[in-house]
Every structure is written in structure tokens, then in C-alpha cells.
Design a protein around this motif. Structure first.
Motif, PDB file in Angstrom:
ATOM      1  N   LEU A 251      18.627  25.926 131.492  1.00 37.56           N
ATOM      2  CA  LEU A 251      18.944  27.344 131.347  1.00 37.56           C
ATOM      3  C   LEU A 251      17.691  28.087 130.896  1.00 37.56           C
ATOM      4  N   THR A 252      17.399  29.199 131.560  1.00 41.70           N
ATOM      5  CA  THR A 252      16.203  29.956 131.211  1.00 41.70           C
ATOM      6  C   THR A 252      16.475  31.433 131.408  1.00 41.70           C
ATOM      7  N   TYR A 253      15.567  32.237 130.850  1.00 41.24           N
ATOM      8  CA  TYR A 253      15.742  33.682 130.944  1.00 41.24           C
ATOM      9  C   TYR A 253      14.548  34.343 131.642  1.00 41.24           C
ATOM     10  N   ASP A 254      13.331  34.050 131.154  1.00 44.57           N
ATOM     11  CA  ASP A 254      12.206  34.781 131.703  1.00 44.57           C
ATOM     12  C   ASP A 254      10.873  34.033 131.642  1.00 44.57           C
ATOM     13  N   ARG A 255      10.722  33.108 130.702  1.00 47.41           N
ATOM     14  CA  ARG A 255       9.404  32.514 130.487  1.00 47.41           C
ATOM     15  C   ARG A 255       9.066  31.526 131.610  1.00 47.41           C
ATOM     16  N   ILE A 256       8.307  31.983 132.604  1.00 47.15           N
ATOM     17  CA  ILE A 256       8.012  31.186 133.800  1.00 47.15           C
ATOM     18  C   ILE A 256       7.201  29.949 133.454  1.00 47.15           C
ATOM     19  N   GLU A 257       6.150  30.131 132.655  1.00 47.45           N
ATOM     20  CA  GLU A 257       5.276  28.998 132.373  1.00 47.45           C
ATOM     21  C   GLU A 257       6.004  27.908 131.592  1.00 47.45           C
ATOM     22  N   SER A 258       6.810  28.305 130.608  1.00 41.50           N
ATOM     23  CA  SER A 258       7.575  27.306 129.858  1.00 41.50           C
ATOM     24  C   SER A 258       8.575  26.600 130.769  1.00 41.50           C
ATOM     25  N   LEU A 259       9.190  27.354 131.664  1.00 39.83           N
ATOM     26  CA  LEU A 259      10.139  26.761 132.615  1.00 39.83           C
ATOM     27  C   LEU A 259       9.460  25.708 133.473  1.00 39.83           C
ATOM     28  N   PHE A 260       8.284  26.048 133.977  1.00 36.93           N
ATOM     29  CA  PHE A 260       7.559  25.109 134.834  1.00 36.93           C
ATOM     30  C   PHE A 260       7.170  23.842 134.073  1.00 36.93           C
ATOM     31  N   ARG A 261       6.796  23.989 132.815  1.00 39.27           N
ATOM     32  CA  ARG A 261       6.442  22.809 132.017  1.00 39.27           C
ATOM     33  C   ARG A 261       7.656  21.889 131.851  1.00 39.27           C
TER      34      ARG A 261
ATOM     35  N   VAL B 185      -0.189  26.241 134.825  1.00 34.54           N
ATOM     36  CA  VAL B 185       0.738  25.157 135.155  1.00 34.54           C
ATOM     37  C   VAL B 185       1.007  25.154 136.650  1.00 34.54           C
ATOM     38  N   ASN B 186       0.959  23.992 137.290  1.00 30.43           N
ATOM     39  CA  ASN B 186       1.304  23.889 138.703  1.00 30.43           C
ATOM     40  C   ASN B 186       2.770  24.233 138.911  1.00 30.43           C
ATOM     41  N   SER B 187       3.053  24.993 139.965  1.00 27.59           N
ATOM     42  CA  SER B 187       4.437  25.350 140.259  1.00 27.59           C
ATOM     43  C   SER B 187       5.228  24.115 140.664  1.00 27.59           C
ATOM     44  N   PRO B 188       6.325  23.814 139.938  1.00 25.65           N
ATOM     45  CA  PRO B 188       7.136  22.647 140.288  1.00 25.65           C
ATOM     46  C   PRO B 188       8.348  23.015 141.126  1.00 25.65           C
ATOM     47  N   LEU B 189       8.400  24.238 141.664  1.00 26.03           N
ATOM     48  CA  LEU B 189       9.590  24.666 142.393  1.00 26.03           C
ATOM     49  C   LEU B 189       9.677  24.067 143.785  1.00 26.03           C
ATOM     50  N   PHE B 190       8.672  23.274 144.151  1.00 25.43           N
ATOM     51  CA  PHE B 190       8.721  22.573 145.422  1.00 25.43           C
ATOM     52  C   PHE B 190       8.803  21.077 145.198  1.00 25.43           C
ATOM     53  N   LEU B 191       9.561  20.669 144.191  1.00 26.64           N
ATOM     54  CA  LEU B 191       9.749  19.236 143.965  1.00 26.64           C
ATOM     55  C   LEU B 191      10.466  18.630 145.161  1.00 26.64           C
ATOM     56  N   PRO B 192      10.226  17.352 145.463  1.00 25.99           N
ATOM     57  CA  PRO B 192      10.795  16.758 146.676  1.00 25.99           C
ATOM     58  C   PRO B 192      12.312  16.762 146.657  1.00 25.99           C
ATOM     59  N   LEU B 193      12.903  17.244 147.742  1.00 20.68           N
ATOM     60  CA  LEU B 193      14.358  17.235 147.876  1.00 20.68           C
ATOM     61  C   LEU B 193      14.750  16.050 148.742  1.00 20.68           C
ATOM     62  N   ILE B 194      14.694  14.864 148.166  1.00 23.09           N
ATOM     63  CA  ILE B 194      15.029  13.644 148.885  1.00 23.09           C
ATOM     64  C   ILE B 194      16.120  12.919 148.121  1.00 23.09           C
ATOM     65  N   PRO B 195      16.964  12.157 148.816  1.00 24.59           N
ATOM     66  CA  PRO B 195      18.024  11.430 148.130  1.00 24.59           C
ATOM     67  C   PRO B 195      17.431  10.440 147.134  1.00 24.59           C
ATOM     68  N   PRO B 196      18.015  10.332 145.932  1.00 28.83           N
ATOM     69  CA  PRO B 196      17.500   9.362 144.965  1.00 28.83           C
ATOM     70  C   PRO B 196      17.702   7.940 145.468  1.00 28.83           C
ATOM     71  N   ARG B 197      16.815   7.039 145.048  1.00 24.50           N
ATOM     72  CA  ARG B 197      16.916   5.643 145.476  1.00 24.50           C
ATOM     73  C   ARG B 197      18.069   4.931 144.784  1.00 24.50           C
ATOM     74  N   SER B 198      18.517   5.474 143.661  1.00 23.60           N
ATOM     75  CA  SER B 198      19.645   4.894 142.955  1.00 23.60           C
ATOM     76  C   SER B 198      20.382   6.032 142.251  1.00 23.60           C
ATOM     77  N   PRO B 199      21.662   5.830 141.863  1.00 23.94           N
ATOM     78  CA  PRO B 199      22.406   6.887 141.183  1.00 23.94           C
ATOM     79  C   PRO B 199      21.691   7.335 139.919  1.00 23.94           C
ATOM     80  N   GLY B 200      21.739   8.638 139.661  1.00 27.23           N
ATOM     81  CA  GLY B 200      21.058   9.170 138.482  1.00 27.23           C
ATOM     82  C   GLY B 200      21.801  10.365 137.928  1.00 27.23           C
ATOM     83  N   PHE B 201      21.157  11.083 137.024  1.00 26.53           N
ATOM     84  CA  PHE B 201      21.816  12.207 136.367  1.00 26.53           C
ATOM     85  C   PHE B 201      21.293  13.530 136.906  1.00 26.53           C
ATOM     86  N   THR B 202      22.073  14.579 136.667  1.00 24.18           N
ATOM     87  CA  THR B 202      21.673  15.932 137.034  1.00 24.18           C
ATOM     88  C   THR B 202      21.247  16.674 135.784  1.00 24.18           C
ATOM     89  N   ALA B 203      20.042  17.220 135.797  1.00 23.90           N
ATOM     90  CA  ALA B 203      19.543  17.990 134.663  1.00 23.90           C
ATOM     91  C   ALA B 203      19.766  19.471 134.929  1.00 23.90           C
TER      92      ALA B 203
END
Length: 570
Positions: free
Chosen positions: A462-472, A441-459
Motif C-alpha cells: 500500500l502506498t500513497y505518493d513516495r515513488i522512490e520509497s515504493l521502488f525500493r 533507484v531503478n524502476s521496478p515496474l517492469f518486473l518479469p511477469l512469468i509464472p512462478p516455478r513453485s507455489p508462493g505468496f502474494t505481496a
């Protein structure tokens, strides 16, 4: 019988008359055919120039052979440029239409030499090698069309890469004379060195109506987001010097500064940092004692010691890129080629291709006022993250900075993505090097940190250890258009989370302090809700049933150990 007698009596008189008419008919037909063949041959082999089929490249046509166009003083001048222009207001997308390949078509105007009424050219340099390479790359690409009626985007053969070589008024008049100009609608200009002394404007000073500008020095004041394209300042050393890719890791120097024309206040601050940190920082300047014939652009010096440039950049983990007279600096390209992480101190600078490139993966941007704290800031970055940034920096150069062709094709692809958004390149395609992956799985920990174009929600994940599942999970959630922010809560106190988003640790937080474990919590919550309902006048809350299934059922471990072997239906 009566019929045969009539025919024989009139026959001798009619036969000569019919032969004369046929002779004239055949002679006329033959003459028409012959003239047609002659005209076709002349059209095929006689030198000619037609707008829709004109070739432009210097390999096919010499600049000196280009037609000479005189510009009367009274010729109109385009408007300065509309800062409010956006794709939906100043660009005619209907010219592009629908095509199965979802690709815009670009037309290049035939080469012409523009001069004023007394014969002085509008440019002191004519067509530069860089602009010739750029237009040749476009003409050889899948974007190009020689049919002006099919074109979605028009690129003039007028070179405005370097404003220093232009006569501003006359260049603007030449643009206005282009047959399809139409106040600059759907026209694209490339400029890398804008402005001039003493102010050095951050955008091209040539009046250009509504034309799009691919500019190399935009600031937040002059950049029209979603319309203009911020491009790099091409470094000539890219074509002259080949730097082999170096493996990421620690280097001889921690910080290196190689620019020669920086403000004296910045240099004084860098010298102070040098005094505090010693050999960890190498502060270079131009050389004053080179032998005759040695190119000064290829050398840098420190206290009489001479270093090869840009090779020395490969000896440092971080390389400083400070603003000069212009915001855009060719040094940025040299630094990326060396695989050195650029430390950019240029307030309000719009980084090249920032519309699609995630620069936090390949650089460190520090406010100019924080220059005294630069060493401390860089020391706080984990070693593994520095190595990832070094790798990403070099890949950015290879993919988007290495040649005029790369710069031109990236610019056209960005515009293409705007016009055909449903077929646009993804964030991963723009930013993920082909070989950099976390497991499958490609690492998604470098997702773009840019202001959203419109108001949205915060996701909140919660995780413990499973890196690959977290990335998915992160990768899928990030595709939701209304997502504004994503927060990962790492619950494993005995293992560090993957290096990436900032980390916050709460060592004093324990399960016995949880709010839901307080016996009075439910009573207080009920009283609060009842108070809210009485003030509101009715109960506005609605009962909703919703199930959010975990993705653990996809994990590869024995079926009997899975809590949710089959997600079923709601």
C-alpha cells in the motif's frame, strides 16, 4: 708400502682399459643429447595438428586446408533428440567443476571437411561467414580453451545454422564421429533456420542425441525449457546498414508492416486495418518495378512508392512482426535496430533469450486471432510507456542482437548462469539499460511477469505518493524466492500512479464503507472462527507476534518528523 707396490705393479695394465670405457660413455651421451635437440626442433617447426591445441579460425587456417573425412554409409546415426532433456539429466556439470572466475570453458573442434563415400560434401555451402564469425568470437573470448581436457562445453566446427544447406543423415553421422561426442553430452549446436518444406519443423531436424540446441525458431512444443537456448535469427543487414539511434517519441506512422512473404489472410486483415485507419498505418510489400542492379532486399514499396529498407522502420512507432513459414524472423532484429516497438503475432513462438530478457518492456505480443483488434490495443498504451519501449527495443538490439558475436556471447552467458547460479547475472543486469533510472533507484515496474516455478505468496504494497520509497520496497521484495505475485495499491486519488503493471481504479471505494468499521463485523468474525474450531476439533490457529517495520525511517527528512527514527529490535 705394500699398498704402493701393489698399485704400481697393476697400474700400466688398468689405465688403457678405463679410457676406453669413458670414451664410449661420452660418445653415447653426446649422441642422445644431439638427437633430443633435433627432435625438439622438428616438433617446434614441423607443421602438425594436435586436438588440444588446434586453432580453428579462418584467419589462421583455410577451409581448403582442413583434413578431408569420408563418412562410410554404415556409420552410426545419433538419436533424434530427447525432448525430456534438462540440465540435471543430459548435461554433465561435473565437467565444469569449480573455478575462481565462475566461468565455463568452451572447446571448438578443429575444422574438418566431411564428405560421403563418393566425395559429396555434407553441406552445400560449407562454412558460412556467420558461423565463422560466431566461432571466431568464441575463440577470442574468455570462455575459450584450447585444452580439450579442461572443457565444459564442446562446439563442433560443423555449420548447421541453415538447415536448407544440409544433408540431414550425413550431418548427423559427422556429429557422431566427433571424438568427444558421447551421445551429444555437453555439446552445443547453433541453428537459426530450422525445418524445411512443407512442414518447417520449429527445431533442427538433424538427429543430435542429447546435445543442447541454440535455436532460432523454437515453439512451445519443441523448446526444452532450461536446457535449450532460444536465439534470434540474425539479420545480414545488421552488418551492412548502420542506423543511427533515434530519440524516442512520436513517429510519422503509428503502425508499419514491412514483411513481404506473409500469409494472404494476414495481408487481407492488414489491408482492412489500413482502410479503417488511413495514413496511420503503412503497409509495405516487395517491389516489382525496380531498376536492374538494385538490391530488392533493401527496398519496400507501397503503390509504386519506393522506400529504403530498413531505414523506413525508424519512421513508425510500432512495427508488425508476423510469423512466416518459420516462427523466427530476421525482421525482428531489423525492427529492434530501428528502435521501433515490435508487435509480435506468432502464437507459441519462444522469443529470443526469453529466459533472461523481459520482452514486455520492449515489445507487444498479440495472439494471432486478435490481429483485427491490433490498432485498438496499441492505442491504449500510454505515450510515455511507448517511449520507454522504443528505448528498450534499441538497447536489446545493441546488447544482444547486433552481431553474431553478441548472439554467441549471450548464449554462453545464459548457459554459464545455469551452471554457476550463485554468480549469475541479475534481472537488472540483463534488462536495465545503463542510463535508464528513476531518480537514484531503478524502476521496478517492469518486473518479469512469468509464472512462478513453485507455489508462493502474494505481496500487497500500500502506498500513497513516495515513488522512490515504493521502488525500493518493490525491488527488495522481488528478491524473495517464494514470491509469486506483487500487487501495489495506489491510494492517491489526485495523482496518477507511475506508468507500468496494469492499473485498476475503484472510484466508488471510500473509507466510510470499510468492513472493519461495521459494528457487527467483530461479532460475525468471532462466530465464524468458533464454528471453524468446533468442526476442526481444536483451535489450529497459533498466536504469533510479528512486527513489519516501514522503511520511512530511511527517508531524507528531519528526524523529529519521523514516526520510527530507530527501528530497534523485535
Amino acid at each position: 708400502m705394500c699398498a704402493s707396490g701393489k698399485y704400481s705393479s697393476r697400474g700400466p695394465a688398468l689405465i688403457p682399459r678405463m679410457k676406453t670405457k669413458h670414451r664410449i660413455y661420452y660418445i653415447t651421451l653426446f649422441s642422445v643429447v644431439l638427437l633430443g635437440l633435433i627432435a625438439t626442433g622438428m616438433f617446434q617447426f614441423w607443421p602438425h595438428s594436435i586436438e588440444s591445441t588446434a586453432d580453428w579460425g579462418l584467419d589462421r587456417r583455410s577451409v581448403h586446408d582442413a583434413p578431408l573425412i569420408r563418412l562410410p554409409v554404415s556409420n552410426p546415426i545419433p538419436e533424434r533428440g530427447d525432448l525430456s532433456c534438462r540440465m540435471h539429466t543430459c548435461f554433465d556439470v561435473y565437467r565444469c567443476g569449480y573455478n575462481p572466475k565462475n566461468r565455463i570453458k568452451v572447446y571448438i573442434y578443429p575444422l574438418q571437411r566431411f564428405v560421403d563415400e563418393v566425395g559429396v560434401p555434407i553441406s552445400s555451402t560449407g562454412l558460412s561467414r556467420e558461423y565463422n564469425n560466431l566461432l571466431s568470437a568464441i575463440s577470442d573470448s574468455e570462455f575459450y580453451t584450447d585444452d580439450v581436457t579442461r572443457a565444459c562445453l564442446f562446439v563442433p566446427s560443423i555449420d548447421v545454422l541453415n538447415q536448407n544447406s544440409l544433408r540431414i543423415r550425413e550431418t548427423a553421422q559427422a556429429l557422431a564421429m566427433l571424438p568427444r561426442w558421447d551421445k551429444g553430452m555437453n555439446h552445443l549446436l547453433f541453428n537459426m533456420l530450422p525445418g524445411g518444406p512443407p512442414d518447417y519443423n520449429t527445431a533442427l531436424d538433424v538427429p543430435r542425441d542429447r546435445a543442447l540446441l541454440a535455436g532460432g525458431g523454437f515453439s512451445t512444443w519443441t523448446y526444452r525449457q532450461g536446457y535449450d537456448v532460444s536465439i534470434p535469427v540474425y539479420s545480414p543487414l545488421s552488418a551492412d546498414v548502420e542506423l543511427p539511434e533515434r530519440q524516442p517519441g512520436p513517429r510519422r506512422y503509428f503502425i508499419l508492416s514491412s514483411q513481404t512473404a506473409i500469409h494472404r489472410e494476414y495481408r487481407a486483415e492488414l489491408e482492412r486495418l489500413k482502410e479503417e485507419n488511413g495514413e496511420a498505418l503503412l503497409l509495405l510489400d516487395k517491389c516489382s518495378n525496380l531498376s536492374q542492379g538494385v538490391a530488392s532486399a533493401r527496398k519496400r514499396c507501397y503503390k509504386g512508392q519506393v522506400f529504403d529498407y530498413p531505414q523506413i522502420l525508424q519512421e513508425s512507432s510500432f512495427c508488425v512482426v508476423l510469423r512466416g513459414a518459420r516462427l523466427g524472423q530476421a525482421t525482428l532484429s531489423d525492427v529492434l535496430q530501428a528502435g521501433c516497438v515490435p508487435v509480435i503475432l506468432a502464437d507459441s513462438y519462444i522469443l529470443p533469450f526469453s529466459e533472461v530478457l523481459d520482452w514486455k518492456r520492449a515489445s507487444v505480443v498479440i495472439p494471432e486471432e486478435k490481429l483485427p483488434e491490433m490498432y485498438t490495443i496499441l492505442k491504449s498504451i500510454p505515450h510515455r510507456q511507448v517511449e520507454e519501449m522504443q528505448r528498450q527495443a534499441r538497447w536489446f538490439w545493441d546488447a544482444y542482437f547486433s552481431s553474431m558475436k553478441a548472439i554467441g556471447m549471450t548464449t554462453l552467458q545464459i548457459i554459464n548462469d545455469r551452471i554457476y547460479p550463485y554468480a549469475a547475472c541479475t534481472y537488472e543486469q540483463w534488462n536495465n539499460p545503463p542510463l535508464v533510472k528513476w531518480s537514484s533507484v531503478n524502476s521496478p515496474l517492469f518486473l518479469p511477469l512469468i509464472p512462478p516455478r513453485s507455489p508462493g505468496f502474494t505481496a500487497v504494497v500500500l502506498t500513497y505518493d513516495r515513488i522512490e520509497s515504493l521502488f525500493r520496497v518493490i525491488t527488495e521484495i522481488s528478491k524473495v524466492p517464494s514470491l509469486a505475485k506483487l500487487l501495489v495499491v495506489w491510494n492517491n486519488q489526485n495523482k496518477s500512479p507511475p506508468e507500468g503493471e496494469k492499473k485498476f481504479k475503484c472510484p466508488e471505494c471510500t473509507a466510510i464503507d470499510g468492513l472493519s468499521l461495521d459494528q457487527t463485523h467483530m461479532v460475525e468474525r468471532s462466530e465464524c472462527i468458533n464454528k471453524f474450531a468446533s468442526v476442526f476439533g481444536t483451535m489450529p490457529l497459533k498466536v504469533v507476534e510479528h512486527r513489519a517495520d516501514p522503511v520511512l525511517y530511511k527517508d531524507d527528512f528531519p528526524e523529529k518528523l519521523k514516526s520510527f527514527p530507530n527501528i530497534g529490535s523485535l
